[in-house]
Structure formats: structure tokens, C-alpha cells
Design a protein around this motif. Structure first.
Motif, mmCIF file in Angstrom:
data_model
loop_
_atom_site.group_PDB
_atom_site.id
_atom_site.type_symbol
_atom_site.label_atom_id
_atom_site.label_comp_id
_atom_site.label_asym_id
_atom_site.label_seq_id
_atom_site.Cartn_x
_atom_site.Cartn_y
_atom_site.Cartn_z
ATOM 1 N N UNK A 261 0.836 -1.201 0.000
ATOM 2 C CA UNK A 261 0.000 0.000 0.000
ATOM 3 C C UNK A 261 0.873 1.254 0.000
ATOM 4 N N UNK A 262 1.928 1.238 0.797
ATOM 5 C CA UNK A 262 2.828 2.401 0.867
ATOM 6 C C UNK A 262 3.465 2.654 -0.500
ATOM 7 N N UNK A 263 3.958 1.586 -1.111
ATOM 8 C CA UNK A 263 4.602 1.745 -2.421
ATOM 9 C C UNK A 263 3.609 2.254 -3.459
ATOM 10 N N UNK A 264 2.411 1.714 -3.424
ATOM 11 C CA UNK A 264 1.389 2.141 -4.391
ATOM 12 C C UNK A 264 0.992 3.597 -4.161
ATOM 13 N N UNK A 265 0.815 3.967 -2.893
ATOM 14 C CA UNK A 265 0.428 5.352 -2.591
ATOM 15 C C UNK A 265 1.520 6.333 -2.983
ATOM 16 N N UNK A 266 2.747 5.946 -2.731
ATOM 17 C CA UNK A 266 3.880 6.812 -3.082
ATOM 18 C C UNK A 266 3.892 7.092 -4.582
ATOM 19 N N UNK A 267 3.712 6.044 -5.373
ATOM 20 C CA UNK A 267 3.712 6.215 -6.824
ATOM 21 C C UNK A 267 2.466 6.957 -7.278
ATOM 22 N N UNK A 268 1.346 6.642 -6.649
ATOM 23 C CA UNK A 268 0.099 7.314 -7.012
ATOM 24 C C UNK A 268 0.169 8.821 -6.819
ATOM 25 N N UNK A 269 0.741 9.243 -5.696
ATOM 26 C CA UNK A 269 0.865 10.684 -5.439
ATOM 27 C C UNK A 269 1.770 11.337 -6.482
ATOM 28 N N UNK A 270 2.840 10.633 -6.841
ATOM 29 C CA UNK A 270 3.769 11.190 -7.836
ATOM 30 C C UNK A 270 3.072 11.382 -9.179
ATOM 31 N N UNK A 271 2.282 10.402 -9.580
ATOM 32 C CA UNK A 271 1.581 10.514 -10.862
ATOM 33 C C UNK A 271 0.533 11.624 -10.791
ATOM 34 N N UNK A 272 -0.190 11.679 -9.678
ATOM 35 C CA UNK A 272 -1.181 12.756 -9.514
ATOM 36 C C UNK A 272 -0.515 14.127 -9.541
ATOM 37 N N UNK A 273 0.668 14.213 -8.957
ATOM 38 C CA UNK A 273 1.379 15.494 -8.975
ATOM 39 C C UNK A 273 1.682 15.913 -10.411
ATOM 40 N N UNK A 274 2.048 14.934 -11.235
ATOM 41 C CA UNK A 274 2.272 15.227 -12.642
ATOM 42 C C UNK A 274 1.000 15.732 -13.309
ATOM 43 N N UNK A 275 -0.125 15.136 -12.928
ATOM 44 C CA UNK A 275 -1.412 15.540 -13.502
ATOM 45 C C UNK A 275 -1.848 16.901 -12.972
ATOM 46 N N UNK A 276 -1.196 17.358 -11.934
ATOM 47 C CA UNK A 276 -1.491 18.677 -11.403
ATOM 48 C C UNK A 276 -0.561 19.716 -12.030
ATOM 49 N N UNK A 277 0.728 19.400 -12.095
ATOM 50 C CA UNK A 277 1.715 20.400 -12.486
ATOM 51 C C UNK A 277 1.684 20.674 -13.989
ATOM 52 N N UNK A 278 1.720 19.637 -14.788
ATOM 53 C CA UNK A 278 1.853 19.867 -16.222
ATOM 54 C C UNK A 278 0.610 20.458 -16.862
#
Lengths: 199, 477
Positions: B252-269
């Protein structure tokens, strides 16, 4: 008092000393400098055939090692010998880096009853040239030897000239400006390599 | 033993704390830029593959070490190392020193995020988006804000696992998720955001083919993003209850970590796209510059472009999220040396926290006033302690400590089945250590030269760069 309390106390004192040294020697550690600008009673040129008078003065400072940017806070006091003179005074402060890049701030200030005083300040970023003389750090492309580089602070004051014709026996009205302030070079971090552990 | 050391009150509390440790500045600002530059979905595919094959076994192995032993890093390796425990204890010391060295500069960076958040109310970056970072990054005021961050972190750690760490992360992590998701939704409804999604999701395999070194970057990104090799996951897992599953919670930790990173990309770009700044040369330069340039220069410009009201609100909220991400990571890093002092020396937690905090702060003063020292600490943490420590730790967990393998099998038995655990263990014993050692050696000896070519002993080869940095800081070159 336990031994650990003594250790904490000693480390605390060391931390305080480190703080003091860091604050006191920040500029020296980074080879940064502060300069004070102070020029008084600079006469503007007044040309009767032109509608504007202008003053341009350039203050040049040798850039220290490791500085990649500078801030400036300058107060300009302009006055005219013609107390009835009204208009705007345009001020331009420009910081020129060694590679020709520059940053500038402009302001237009009302000039009435013969005088105006205003303060303009800004933060400037100077790009470091890749091929600048001296050693370069290939990792970040920054030059670390700034011998001969200059930071230029250019002050341009322009105002209206409303006395186009000379009148014998009456002195030409003229502008004067006083420029005073500080320029502080600092170490900017735009080229900072991405810390791998900062995740 | 667990109660005396501290324990998580709930599974949710542990997961929030561990996710808080993993999610940091890199997730929110570095990963999206790396994703866009590395070929979009092509890079993402490689990253996810590496996460499954390399990162997941590593994080589960590290957590298992902690949960089994209920000890902090040094003692954990000593205990499971048997008659070679003293030697294996050095691996724990690597993790301890990695956490400490990272804190020497991470506290400074957390201070930056706090200043940017507060400046949303006073002007700061909104008035001068290109120059505010340069003004505040180093100097006497940076020392002050570093001290604030250290003080806050010490206070939280001193209050204990459940009363401090869990209580805080249970609030700030869900808040961070809400912030990220809200900004993603906001950006999704703005006209012109499409180019942003294309930048991060459109696959471009030619980038990977042309520059295979990106794959080693991806390996490094996986490790650093999961906070491996710093003793954090091991320490946090040492406070788990016996009936908690490492394999489930770690996944769960690994998945959440990656999920937040991808969401951040969907926010920034998309944000950069709808503000018209995505293809701006200055923005591209800032994105190339890395995490700091992206977070503190490119994005403030984008927020300013949104307008006075929207820009201030969105920007201030974003920087609050960034601060929470950084703070939760700083908390987890500080817990490692404190736990070691509590376990090995028998210090009371509050005093251990104060002592460690003062030591961290003293060294962080240099990072607060000198970029070179900040980079030096980072280079040492990464190139000396983290990479080597992770390689040895995964080898230890995969080959040496039989109990770790049994623990993982126990955890897997409850859900995914024995077969999956065997596969995972096989990866932990073979692929993970080989990938880490390979990355360690390859990026240590090979790197880009001045012309940008990836060559042996290039200027940016890690070990060469580290040597150069040390020489430069001490004036030897």
C-alpha cells in the motif's frame, strides 16, 4: 543532573556558536559582498532644444566569486531648481551580468513642486556564462572564477524640460538627483543539481 | 518491548506515517519533470516495472527487518546477523548515517517550503516569481527557518510514536491527498490543459532508446522515492503490531507513493499548459533544472499567470501541500537516530530528540548558508550511505536472514498466496541487489561529460562528482 543533560547543554552551546558564525560569516563563506551606493548632487543635463532632460549614471562593481545574483535597494531623490515644475520622473535600474543578460526595474513617479523622492528595489538574476574565463563546474555549468566580471547598476532619471528657450539673465532650471542605496551580491541556486536523496 | 518503545495505535496510522515518509519533495516536483523528460508513458512503464521488481521487494525486505526484530536499524541487523551480528550492524549504521546526512539539508529545504507557503499571504513569490527563491534560499534568515523546522520536528518526535508521529501524520497526509486531488481536478477543468497530459502520458520510446541511462535514473528514483536505505521504513515497521502484514501494508505504501507522484504530474503539467507556460523557454529551463527550479520558479510563474485571486489561492494551497510532504519526510528521518539512541543508549525519548535535533541543526547551519555544503551532504548521503546500504540490506534480507523470508511468506499467505511470496522473495534475492549494485557501479563510474555524452568517468559520474564537490568545498580545487 544527568550526563545526557550536560551533553545536551554542550551541543546546544555549539549550535548557538554555529548560528552566530553562520550569520556573521555568511558573506565571507560565499565570497559575497555588499556595496553602498552614494552619489549626491548629480546634475542632469538640460538641453533647451529637447523636451526632456536625462541623467544616466553607471555604477560598476567587480563581481565576487560564487555570486550569481544581486539585489539592489536604491533611493533616488530628484529635485529641480524650478519649483513650479511638474511632471513625471522615469527611473530605470538595470543590473547587467557579465554575459550581457540583464534585469531591470522601472518606475514612473510624479514630480511636483520641484521635488520627488522615491525608492526602488529589486532582486536581479544574472546568468553565468558557460565559457567565462576561469574554472567551470561541468556538473552545474557555473563559473567559479569571476575575475574581471562586473555587476552594473545603471540609474536613468528622466524628467520634463519645460523651459525650451534661454532667457538672458535667468539661470536655466536644472534637475539634480541623489542616488543612495545598497547592492548585495548573493549566491543563487537555480543551477542546483537535483539532490537525489530529497525524495 | 514494543510498548516501551512505542507502537502505532492503528494500521491506518502506520500507513499514513509510512506514506508520509515516502512522499516528499521529489514525488511532487521531481518525478513529474523526470516523467515528462524520460518519454512520458514509456518511462512510466519502465518505472512501474522497476517498482514491482526492485522497489517493492526492497521495501518489504526493509520493513520485515524492522517488524521481526522490533528494533532500530543497528540493533536489527545485529540481532538477525547471528554470530556475524557486529559486522552486519554496520549496515544499520549506514542507514543511520544516511538519515542524518539527509537531514542536514532536508531541514533547510523544508524551511523553503514553509516560507513559500507563508509568502502566499504576504506577497513574496507572487510579487517576484523569478527572484523570491533566490532571495530566501540561503542566508541568515534561512538559518532561522531551518531552526523552526528542526524545533517542530523535534517536538513531534519527542511526543512519541502514537502521540506525536501518528497524531500529526494522520492529519497532514490526508490533507495532502485532498490538496493534490483538488488541484488535479481544478487543472482538469481549465481550457488548454490537454498539452500537459500529453507531456507526461504520451509515450516516447525513442527517448529511452537514445539514452538508456534514464533507466538507471529510474532505479534511483524508485529507491529514493520509497525512502529506502535510510533506516526509516525499518524503524517505522519496528513499531508495528504483530498481526499487521508487512507485505500488505508495504505494498500500500509503495502504491500510494507512486500514485501521489503521478497525480502530482497531472497537477503540475496541465497547470503549466493552461497558463500558457509549458513551452516557454524559461519554464523548460526551470524543469530541466530539477526539483527546486520546478517548485520554486516555474510553478510560481504559473500561479502568477492564473491571476491575482486564483493564483494566490492555488499557489498557497500547493505550497502548503509541499510543506506537509517535506515535513512528514523530515519527521521520519529524525525518528531513525532518535530510535537508535533510545534502543542502544537507553535515553528517554524527549532528551534523545532534543540532542539529535541540536546536532542536526548545527550541521544544517552550513546548508542554510552555502549551496555547496548542501550539495556535499546530499552527495555523501546518496553515494556513500544510501546506495551501498540498500544493496547490502537487500542482500542481507534475501540471503542471510531466514526469518525475514518466513515473515514475508506469513504475510503473503493471508492474501496473495504462497506462490506470489516465493516470486517476490526470488526478486529480493536476485534482481533487487543486482539492480542496486549495478546502478551503484554504473552511475558511479559512468556519467555525462561536458558535451552531454554518457562516458566512463564523465564529469557527472557520481564518484567523480563527489570527489570534485569535496575538493571544492574544502578549497583543494
Amino acid at each position: 543532573m544527568q550526563k545526557v543533560d550536560i551533553v545536551i547543554g554542550v551541543v546546544g552551546i555549539v549550535a548557538l556558536i554555529a548560528t552566530g558564525l553562520g550569520v556573521a560569516f555568511y558573506d565571507e563563506i560565499n565570497n559575497l559582498e555588499d556595496w553602498t551606493v552614494s552619489e549626491h548632487n548629480i546634475a542632469l543635463e538640460t538641453r533647451t532644444e529637447e523636451s526632456e532632460a536625462s541623467l544616466e549614471r553607471e555604477f560598476i562593481y567587480p563581481a565576487p566569486n560564487n555570486a550569481t545574483g544581486a539585489t539592489f535597494e536604491v533611493t533616488i531623490t530628484a529635485s529641480s531648481t524650478n519649483p513650479a515644475q511638474d511632471g513625471n520622473v522615469d527611473v530605470q535600474l538595470r543590473l547587467d551580468g557579465p554575459d550581457g543578460s540583464s534585469v531591470e526595474r522601472t518606475g514612473s513617479f510624479p514630480f511636483s513642486d520641484g521635488s520627488a523622492t522615491f525608492t526602488i528595489n529589486s532582486t536581479g538574476w544574472i546568468d553565468v556564462p558557460q565559457d567565462f574565463q576561469g574554472s567551470t563546474d561541468a556538473r552545474d555549468g557555473r563559473a567559479h572564477d569571476w575575475d574581471g566580471a562586473e555587476i552594473r547598476l545603471t540609474v536613468i532619471v528622466e524628467g520634463p524640460n519645460t523651459v525650451p528657450l534661454p532667457i538672458p539673465g535667468i539661470p536655466q532650471p536644472s534637475y539634480e538627483a541623489q542616488v543612495a542605496g545598497d547592492v548585495h551580491a548573493y549566491q543563487a541556486t537555480r543551477d542546483l543539481p537535483d539532490p537525489g536523496a530529497a525524495q | 518491548m514494543a510498548d516501551a518503545r512505542g507502537q502505532w495505535n492503528s494500521r491506518f496510522g502506520f500507513i499514513m506515517a509510512a506514506v508520509g515518509s515516502a512522499v516528499g519533495l521529489g514525488n511532487l516536483v521531481r518525478f513529474p519533470a523526470v516523467l515528462a523528460e524520460g518519454g512520458g508513458a514509456a518511462f512510466l512503464f519502465v518505472y512501474l516495472l522497476l517498482l514491482l521488481l526492485v522497489g517493492l521487494p526492497a521495501i518489504l525486505g526493509e520493513m520485515s527487518l524492522g517488524k521481526l526484530t522490533e528494533m532500530s536499524p543497528v540493533n536489527a541487523f545485529r540481532k538477525l546477523g547471528g554470530k556475524h551480528g557486529r559486522q552486519w550492524g554496520l549496515v544499520g549504521v549506514f542507514g543511520l548515517l544516511a538519515a542524518v546526512f539527509v537531514l542536514f539539508f532536508y531541514t533547510v529545504m523544508t524551511g523553503w517550503t514553509l516560507r513559500f507557503f507563508l509568502a502566499g499571504f504576504t506577497g513574496g513569490w507572487f510579487d517576484d516569481p523569478n527572484g523570491y527563491y533566490d532571495q530566501i534560499a540561503y542566508g541568515p534568515w534561512a538559518i532561522f527557518w531551518t531552526s523552526i523546522v528542526v524545533a517542530v520536528t523535534v517536538f513531534i518526535i519527542a511526543r512519541g510514536v502514537s502521540g506525536g508521529i501518528e497524531k500529526v501524520t494522520r492529519v497532514i497526509m490526508p490533507t495532502l491527498f485532498v490538496i493534490v486531488i483538488s488541484l488535479v481536478i481544478y487543472a482538469a477543468f481549465q481550457p488548454g490543459m490537454g498539452a500537459g497530459y500529453r507531456a507526461i502520458f504520451q509515450p516516447d520510446w525513442s527517448v529511452l532508446v537514445a539514452n538508456p541511462a534514464i533507466i538507471t535514473d529510474a532505479v534511483g528514483q524508485v529507491f529514493f522515492s520509497l525512502s529506502l536505505g535510510q533506516g526509516v521504513m525499518l524503524t517505522y515497521a519496528s513499531y508495528m503490531e504483530r498481526n499487521q502484514s508487512v507485505s500488505e501494508d508495504g505494498s500500500i505504501v509503495a502504491a500510494a507513493d507512486t500514485g501521489v507522484a503521478i497525480l502530482a504530474g497531472m497537477m503540475i503539467f496541465p497547470t503549466l499548459a493552461f497558463t500558457g507556460l509549458l513551452m516557454d523557454p524559461a519554464t523548460q529551463e526551470a524543469l530541466d533544472g530539477g526539483s527546486f527550479s520546478t517548485a520554486f520558479i516555474a510553478l510560481p510563474n504559473a500561479f502568477v499567470a492564473m491571476g491575482d485571486v486564483a493564483g494566490r489561492i492555488v499557489g498557497t494551497v500547493f505550497f502548503l501541500g509541499l510543506f506537509f510532504a517535506a515535513l512528514s519526510s523530515a519527521i521520519s528521518l529524525l525518528e531513525v537516530p532518535v530510535a537508535v539512541l533510545v534502543d542502544n543508549v537507553g535515553l528517554a525519548r524527549p532528551k534523545a530528540a532534543i540532542l539529535v535535533g541540536l546536532i542536526i541543526y548545527t550541521f544544517a547551519v552550513m546548508s542554510s548558508i552555502s549551496e555547496e555544503w548542501l550539495v556535499l551532504y546530499d552527495e555523501i548521503a546518496v553515494n556513500v550511505f544510501i546506495i551501498l546500504g540498500v544493496a547490502l540490506a537487500t542482500f542481507f534480507a534475501g540471503w542471510w536472514a531466514k526469518d525475514v523470508r518466513k515473515e514475508l511468506e506469513r504475510g503473503m499467505d493471508s492474501r496473495a498466496g504462497v506462490g506470489f511470496s516465493h516470486v517476490l522473495l526470488w526478486f529480493m534475492r536476485t534482481v533487487t541487489p543486482l539492480a542496486i549494485l549495478g546502478m551503484f557501479v554504473f552511475t558511479g563510474l559512468w556519467g555525462p561529460n561536458e558535451a552531454g555524452d554518457f562516458v566512463f568517468w564523465g564529469e557527472n559520474a557520481r564518484w567523480r562528482a563527489l570527489g570534485h564537490e569535496i575538493a571544492h568545498v574544502f578549497g583543494w580545487a
